[in-house]
Motif scaffolding. Structure first.
Motif, PDB file in Angstrom:
ATOM      1  N   SER B 112       0.790  -1.278  -0.290  1.00 13.55           N
ATOM      2  CA  SER B 112       0.040   0.083   0.006  1.00 13.55           C
ATOM      3  C   SER B 112       0.842   1.404   0.102  1.00 13.55           C
ATOM      4  N   VAL B 113       2.073   1.162   0.275  1.00 13.57           N
ATOM      5  CA  VAL B 113       3.001   2.275   0.521  1.00 13.57           C
ATOM      6  C   VAL B 113       3.218   2.718  -1.183  1.00 13.57           C
ATOM      7  N   VAL B 114       3.368   1.648  -1.874  1.00 12.88           N
ATOM      8  CA  VAL B 114       3.465   2.274  -3.174  1.00 12.88           C
ATOM      9  C   VAL B 114       2.365   2.818  -3.920  1.00 12.88           C
ATOM     10  N   VAL B 115       1.249   2.168  -3.608  1.00 13.39           N
ATOM     11  CA  VAL B 115      -0.063   2.952  -3.881  1.00 13.39           C
ATOM     12  C   VAL B 115      -0.118   4.521  -3.581  1.00 13.39           C
ATOM     13  N   GLY B 116       0.341   4.443  -2.142  1.00 12.18           N
ATOM     14  CA  GLY B 116       0.365   5.906  -1.686  1.00 12.18           C
ATOM     15  C   GLY B 116       1.346   6.798  -2.560  1.00 12.18           C
ATOM     16  N   LEU B 117       2.585   6.403  -2.832  1.00 11.78           N
ATOM     17  CA  LEU B 117       3.747   7.133  -3.250  1.00 11.78           C
ATOM     18  C   LEU B 117       3.147   7.500  -4.846  1.00 11.78           C
ATOM     19  N   PHE B 122       0.721  11.328  -8.769  1.00  9.37           N
ATOM     20  CA  PHE B 122      -0.152  11.398  -9.805  1.00  9.37           C
ATOM     21  C   PHE B 122      -1.204  12.663  -9.291  1.00  9.37           C
ATOM     22  N   PHE B 123      -1.796  12.211  -8.240  1.00  9.60           N
ATOM     23  CA  PHE B 123      -2.938  13.197  -7.590  1.00  9.60           C
ATOM     24  C   PHE B 123      -2.462  14.337  -7.002  1.00  9.60           C
ATOM     25  N   VAL B 124      -1.572  14.282  -5.992  1.00  9.81           N
ATOM     26  CA  VAL B 124      -0.893  15.462  -5.226  1.00  9.81           C
ATOM     27  C   VAL B 124      -0.384  16.378  -6.167  1.00  9.81           C
ATOM     28  N   VAL B 125       0.721  15.687  -6.838  1.00  5.62           N
ATOM     29  CA  VAL B 125       1.985  16.656  -7.762  1.00  5.62           C
ATOM     30  C   VAL B 125       1.178  16.973  -8.966  1.00  5.62           C
ATOM     31  N   GLN B 126       0.900  15.997  -9.810  1.00  3.99           N
ATOM     32  CA  GLN B 126       0.598  15.992 -11.173  1.00  3.99           C
ATOM     33  C   GLN B 126      -0.623  16.807 -11.329  1.00  3.99           C
ATOM     34  N   PHE B 127      -1.770  16.392 -10.656  1.00  6.41           N
ATOM     35  CA  PHE B 127      -2.924  16.919 -10.737  1.00  6.41           C
ATOM     36  C   PHE B 127      -3.101  18.306  -9.651  1.00  6.41           C
ATOM     37  N   LYS B 128      -2.065  18.506  -9.114  1.00  7.99           N
ATOM     38  CA  LYS B 128      -2.310  19.594  -8.359  1.00  7.99           C
ATOM     39  C   LYS B 128      -3.367  19.614  -7.056  1.00  7.99           C
ATOM     40  N   ILE B 201     -10.175  -0.239   4.209  1.00  5.96           N
ATOM     41  CA  ILE B 201      -9.926   1.196   4.102  1.00  5.96           C
ATOM     42  C   ILE B 201      -9.710   1.898   5.133  1.00  5.96           C
ATOM     43  N   PHE B 202     -10.748   1.221   6.133  1.00  2.56           N
ATOM     44  CA  PHE B 202     -10.812   2.150   7.429  1.00  2.56           C
ATOM     45  C   PHE B 202      -9.382   2.221   8.230  1.00  2.56           C
ATOM     46  N   GLY B 203      -8.904   1.231   8.152  1.00  4.96           N
ATOM     47  CA  GLY B 203      -7.393   1.023   8.891  1.00  4.96           C
ATOM     48  C   GLY B 203      -6.184   1.339   8.086  1.00  4.96           C
ATOM     49  N   GLU B 204      -6.178   1.857   6.756  1.00  8.10           N
ATOM     50  CA  GLU B 204      -5.212   1.815   6.054  1.00  8.10           C
ATOM     51  C   GLU B 204      -4.704   3.264   6.409  1.00  8.10           C
ATOM     52  N   ALA B 205      -3.205   3.286   6.315  1.00  4.33           N
ATOM     53  CA  ALA B 205      -2.506   4.368   6.795  1.00  4.33           C
ATOM     54  C   ALA B 205      -1.364   4.926   5.762  1.00  4.33           C
ATOM     55  N   ALA B 206      -0.877   3.605   5.197  1.00  2.00           N
ATOM     56  CA  ALA B 206       0.579   4.059   4.345  1.00  2.00           C
ATOM     57  C   ALA B 206       0.035   4.502   2.933  1.00  2.00           C
ATOM     58  N   ALA B 207      -1.011   4.136   2.469  1.00  3.91           N
ATOM     59  CA  ALA B 207      -1.451   4.943   1.202  1.00  3.91           C
ATOM     60  C   ALA B 207      -2.088   6.281   1.509  1.00  3.91           C
ATOM     61  N   LEU B 208      -2.168   6.707   2.779  1.00  2.00           N
ATOM     62  CA  LEU B 208      -2.699   8.040   2.908  1.00  2.00           C
ATOM     63  C   LEU B 208      -1.948   9.136   3.468  1.00  2.00           C
ATOM     64  N   ILE B 209      -0.616   8.601   3.993  1.00  2.52           N
ATOM     65  CA  ILE B 209       0.058   9.782   4.626  1.00  2.52           C
ATOM     66  C   ILE B 209       0.790  10.610   3.561  1.00  2.52           C
ATOM     67  N   TYR B 210       0.878  10.577   2.369  1.00  2.00           N
ATOM     68  CA  TYR B 210       1.374  11.542   1.239  1.00  2.00           C
ATOM     69  C   TYR B 210       0.132  11.633   0.241  1.00  2.00           C
ATOM     70  N   THR B 211      -0.963  11.236   0.819  1.00  2.00           N
ATOM     71  CA  THR B 211      -2.084  11.683  -0.319  1.00  2.00           C
ATOM     72  C   THR B 211      -3.035  12.569   0.576  1.00  2.00           C
ATOM     73  N   ALA B 212      -3.751  12.019   1.553  1.00  2.00           N
ATOM     74  CA  ALA B 212      -4.776  12.847   2.410  1.00  2.00           C
ATOM     75  C   ALA B 212      -3.767  13.757   3.522  1.00  2.00           C
ATOM     76  N   GLY B 213      -2.421  13.620   3.429  1.00  2.00           N
ATOM     77  CA  GLY B 213      -1.720  14.229   4.515  1.00  2.00           C
ATOM     78  C   GLY B 213      -1.698  13.833   5.950  1.00  2.00           C
TER      79      GLY B 213
ATOM     80  N   PHE C  40       3.163   1.846 -12.909  1.00  2.00           N
ATOM     81  CA  PHE C  40       4.458   1.496 -13.077  1.00  2.00           C
ATOM     82  C   PHE C  40       5.253   2.565 -13.944  1.00  2.00           C
ATOM     83  N   TYR C  41       4.460   3.294 -14.782  1.00  2.00           N
ATOM     84  CA  TYR C  41       5.242   4.229 -15.550  1.00  2.00           C
ATOM     85  C   TYR C  41       5.577   5.363 -14.538  1.00  2.00           C
ATOM     86  N   PHE C  42       4.759   5.915 -13.872  1.00  2.00           N
ATOM     87  CA  PHE C  42       5.140   6.976 -12.951  1.00  2.00           C
ATOM     88  C   PHE C  42       6.247   6.525 -11.889  1.00  2.00           C
ATOM     89  N   VAL C  43       6.417   5.516 -11.309  1.00  2.00           N
ATOM     90  CA  VAL C  43       7.363   5.227 -10.183  1.00  2.00           C
ATOM     91  C   VAL C  43       8.635   4.760 -11.151  1.00  2.00           C
TER      92      VAL C  43
END
Ligand SMILES: Nc1ncnc2c1ncn2[C@@H]1O[C@H](COP(=O)(O)OP(=O)(O)O)[C@@H](O)[C@H]1O
Ligand SMILES: [Mg+2]
Lengths: 270, 294, 309
Positions: B112-117, B122-128, B201-213, C40-43
């Motif tokens: 999930s950390v990869v999903v978060g990254l 993509f969402f935080v940086v690319q789509f601002k 979803i409710f317990g997920e953290a790694a996907a969120l620390i760099y997206t929801a902040g 995959f592309y972005f990473v």
């Protein structure tokens, strides 16, 4: 006995109708059906007369269901169907035919009752509503009429909102018949509709079919020969993917022309 | 040594192992509940967190967790439903379908950390979108899509083909049949799948620390206009969730009562996950009953 | 004259609905596939920049032991050595799998073979429930219980590979157990009956027949657990100490790919070497996840072949 059998397997006796005297509702021409590479129907050309009941009999595995399911393209994604199936001057297998529309006119009832997991009322009203019939009064009327035709209105008229899955097997099957006739098909195909039912339910369904004959062309698969002789006008005998004999029901049961038919109806195999 | 003795010894060892595992697992649950439940109070559940002093609550984090969960399900459910339908009802048994299934499996096995990254890039940086509810909800969607698709596909596959044939024989299209007959019939197991995924979803953290902040700015709970940044509904505000909060206060080590708050928050998380589990079972059973007989 | 005939030749509403529905559902599926490719592309595009833009030597990256991107290490090479994290990730993964396997399989055997009733009533529900416990909760307990325990028992700070191993062991235990139990349950009843009928004891039956038949399924469970351990970020990050040094022993602070990633991404500037190097770590994670996936498929395929034979 086995010896002279091999000599007579090529025997066939298929009746055809004089188009002047009989109105043909449906017919197949040069029909072949394959499951993968294996040919399940190799010779099966029959004509079905309008407003009659035609029974398809034969040992299990002889291709009756395969044949029947080809008639409204129920086998589309399962089997390869070659040859023509003529309905109102059109080959229903051709690309010009709208398959969903076609199935509204050639309906089907299956061996195992398969009501939807919905209320009795919804089981019937659902398909109508899906085609834009939304008036409650119209729907009510059709639901009642279909249930009456299927001879179950009196039993369920107070329980229309109950789940159809709570009905008994026989009632479920009659509900399926009611559902099929609610959209007013032209032809009704039934695949051993009473094989899972008790004798009482079976005879009720037979009565229903005899009733429906006035307005519907009915083709019914059955492995119950008494049933075939009780209700059908014509009977076709299938064996090993071939229709071997097709004649008036009275003739075929009293005076079969093909040895295998004779063996089958006298209970020697099947 | 004869076979009988070996059998006895082996059985004894297996008993010991199973007992040990039960002890570990029960101790784990017990620890969280014993440490955490006493911390839970109305004040704890509703007041905002405090950084440098003790006595803060988890109110905003709790709200954020539910809000993100809701949005993530809102986005992922229709997509998974569509994908599950296609896979089960339309896709043929061929190489391409096989590849598609593999691809979805790969997505479900990504850490999930990869999903978060990815969400961050993509969402935080690319789509601002910045660190925001939206970024978080999208990341959770990515995380949830493969699992939900899979469970919906399975639920549909369990509905007997005779239901489909009944629809086709009435002249209904495959789409009408699947959406109006098969999906309703599969609803009990679909709902079970959705609620179980909600627990994850409710317990997920790694996907969120760099997206929801990792910050939870004060919210004005009397302002429900989503376009105001201090509104609880605002989709563009950063939103630390309960799980992220536990991680953050333990990593930073500046909150004096971090241990007590984490214990309370962990207990709340566990209780929520338990509730989701029971809810899933209960709802599934009830709906099934409702469908089969009234 | 024939209305039915005419209607057969027109496109019906059902046909139109079908068309739309099929396109709609296909788009949903395509969207998911697109997401995977985007990931995959972005990473990869970020992760490869370390080598193609910053010209870090791949070998130095994989074998270097100094991690301080942007500076030059004592060996005169840029200090972009990921070996400590790679070693950390592998060590905790392997150790936790080694510890978890006997417990998981023992419990699974107990659940399915020794006491199916208790298995179904107590162990099943408990393990299934624990599969759903959020990993931060494991991290928190690790911090509160495991780290002090390790510190008091083995000395050092308590942070390190050993604590990480303990936390991951407990974390993957429920998953591996319930998957192993599934594998054992899938062994046909008559295998056991045949063996018992031949006079084998229960343990002989379990050991020689049931466990053998369930090997592919249990291997899958273990690899699955390892994949989870390798990819776990927060629980490990909380107890491992996060020192980018090659671990000297099991109780000295160490780090994993995931722990350094979680710590670092927010503190580096997008596009800098410091940042790119972190994405290279993420890329390793991604590739490892693919590898685990491949192994699981391979085992699955072999298992099937064995059964068919
Ligand atoms: N879906 C299918 N796939 C492959 N073969 C089939 C399928 N359905 C039926 N068959 C084969 O086709 C032959 C005819 O079957 P069927 O039409 O069901 O016979 P009947 O209805 O007369 O018992 C049988 O040999 C049967 O095994
Ligand atoms: Mg049949």
């Amino acid at each position: 006995m086995a010896d002279n059998k091999t000599m007579t397997t090529d025997q066939r006796n298929i009746m055809t109708f004089d188009p002047q005297a009989h109105e043909i509702a449906l017919s197949t021409e040069d029909l072949h059906v394959f499951y993968g590479n294996s040919e399940a129907i190799s010779e099966g050309d029959l004509q079905f007369e309008r407003y009659k009941i035609t029974a398809l009999i034969g040992p299990s595995g002889s291709g009756k269901s395969t044949y029947l399911r080809s008639l409204n393209r129920m086998n589309d994604r399962i089997a390869t169907v070659k040859g023509k199936i003529m309905y109102r001057g059109l080959d229903i297998n051709s690309n010009d035919i709208d398959v969903y529309e076609m199935r509204r006119h050639i309906g089907m009832v299956f061996q195992r009752p398969n009501p939807f997991a919905k209320s009795i009322y919804e089981n019937i009203a659902f398909a109508l509503r899906q085609r834009g019939m939304n008036k409650k009064a119209d729907l009510d009327e059709i639901v009642e009429r279909s249930l009456r035709q299927a001879a179950m209105w009196d039993q369920v008229k107070d329980d229309l909102n109950k789940s159809a899955l709570a009905l008994s097997g026989g009632q479920q099957q009659r509900l399926c018949i009611a559902r099929a006739i609610a959209i007013k098909p032209d032809i009704l195909l039934l695949d051993e509709p009473a094989s899972a039912l008790d004798p009482v339910s079976t005879s009720q369904i037979e009565d229903t079919l005899l009733e429906l004959k006035q307005n519907y062309t009915i083709i019914i698969v059955t492995h119950n020969m008494q049933q075939a002789s009780r209700i059908s006008d014509y009977t076709a005998f299938f064996n090993l993917g071939k229709a071997l004999e097709y004649a008036e029901t009275g003739d075929i049961f009293t005076n079969p022309k093909v040895d295998l038919t004779n063996d089958y109806i006298s209970g020697n195999f099947g | 040594m004869n076979a009988k003795r070996v059998d006895k010894i082996a059985t004894g060892v297996l008993y010991a192992i199973a007992a040990l595992v039960v002890i570990i697992l029960v101790a784990l649950l017990g620890y969280i509940l014993v440490q955490g439940v006493p911390e839970i109070s109305w004040h704890f559940l509703t007041s905002p967190a405090l950084s440098f002093e003790a006595g803060g609550g988890i109110g905003i984090q709790l709200f954020n967790s539910f809000y993100l969960l809701f949005l993530a399900l809102l986005i992922s459910l229709p997509i998974s439903l569509g994908a599950g339908i296609y896979l089960n009802e339309y896709a043929g048994q061929n190489t391409i379908t096989g590849l598609i299934r593999t691809t979805i499996e790969i997505l479900s096995s990504l850490p999930s950390v990869v999903v978060g990254l990815f969400g961050y890039l993509f969402f935080v940086v690319q789509f601002k979108l910045g660190f925001s509810i939206l970024s978080g909800a999208f990341a959770l969607t990515v995380f949830n899509l493969p699992i939900l698709t899979r469970s919906i596909e399975e639920a549909l596959a369990n509905i007997s083909d005779n239901q489909r044939e009944a629809g086709y024989a009435l002249g209904l299209s495959r789409w009408e049949t699947v959406t109006k007959i098969v999906v309703p019939a599969a609803l009990p197991s679909i709902i079970t799948g959705v609620v179980l995924s909600a627990g994850r979803i409710f317990g997920e953290a790694a996907a969120l620390i760099y997206t929801a902040g990792q910050s939870a700015p004060a919210l004005n709970f009397s302002d429900w206009n989503p376009f105001n940044i201090s509104s609880p509904l605002s989709p563009l505000r950063p939103a630390e969730t309960l799980a992220v909060h536990i991680w953050k206060i333990n990593s930073e080590g500046i909150m004096p009562d971090a241990k007590a708050v984490s214990a309370g928050a962990s207990a709340v998380l566990i209780i929520a996950v338990l509730l989701f589990n029971f809810l899933a079972r209960w709802l599934g059973k009830r709906l099934y009953k409702h469908l089969t007989a009234e | 004259m024939d209305k039915i005939r005419a209607s057969l030749l027109k496109k019906s509403i059902a046909t139109k609905i079908e068309r739309r529905g099929k396109i709609l559902s296909l788009s949903c599926l395509a969207l998911i596939i697109l997401v995977v490719f985007l990931i995959f592309y972005f990473v990869a595009s970020r992760g490869l920049a370390t080598f193609f833009q910053n010209h870090i030597n791949l070998w130095h990256f994989l074998s270097g032991i100094q991690w301080n991107p942007g500076t030059i290490g004592t060996n005169g090479q840029p200090a972009v050595g990921a070996l400590p994290m790679i070693v950390g990730s592998f060590l905790i993964t392997i150790f936790s799998a080694i510890v978890a396997t006997p417990f998981a399989i023992g419990t699974a055997v107990f659940m399915t073979e020794i006491s199916p009733r208790r298995g179904a009533q107590i162990l099943r529900p408990v393990t299934e429930l624990l599969v759903g416990i959020p990993s931060v909760v494991y991290g928190f307990i690790g911090l509160q219980v495991v780290v002090p325990f390790v510190r008091n028992t083995f000395g050092g700070s308590g942070y390190g590979i050993l604590s990480g191993t303990f936390v991951l062991f407990v974390m993957i235990l429920p998953t591996v157990t319930s998957m192993s139990a599934d594998a054992l349950n899938a062994v046909p009843r008559y295998y056991r009956e045949a063996s018992l009928a031949l006079g084998a004891t229960r343990w002989q039956t379990i050991y020689k027949v049931v466990l053998r038949a369930a090997i592919p399924g249990m291997l899958t469970a273990i690899v699955f657990g390892m994949a989870r351990a390798f990819g776990e970020a927060l629980a490990v990050q909380m107890v491992i100490g996060n020192a980018t040094l090659l671990p000297h022993n099991l109780v000295s602070p160490a780090s994993t790919l995931t722990s350094i990633l979680t710590m670092g991404i927010g503190n580096t500037v997008m596009g800098s070497l410091q940042n790119n190097a972190l994405w290279s770590l993420a890329m390793i994670l991604l590739l490892m996840s693919l590898l685990f996936n491949l192994i699981i498929r391979y085992i699955g395929r072999k298992g099937k072949l064995n059964h068919e034979r």
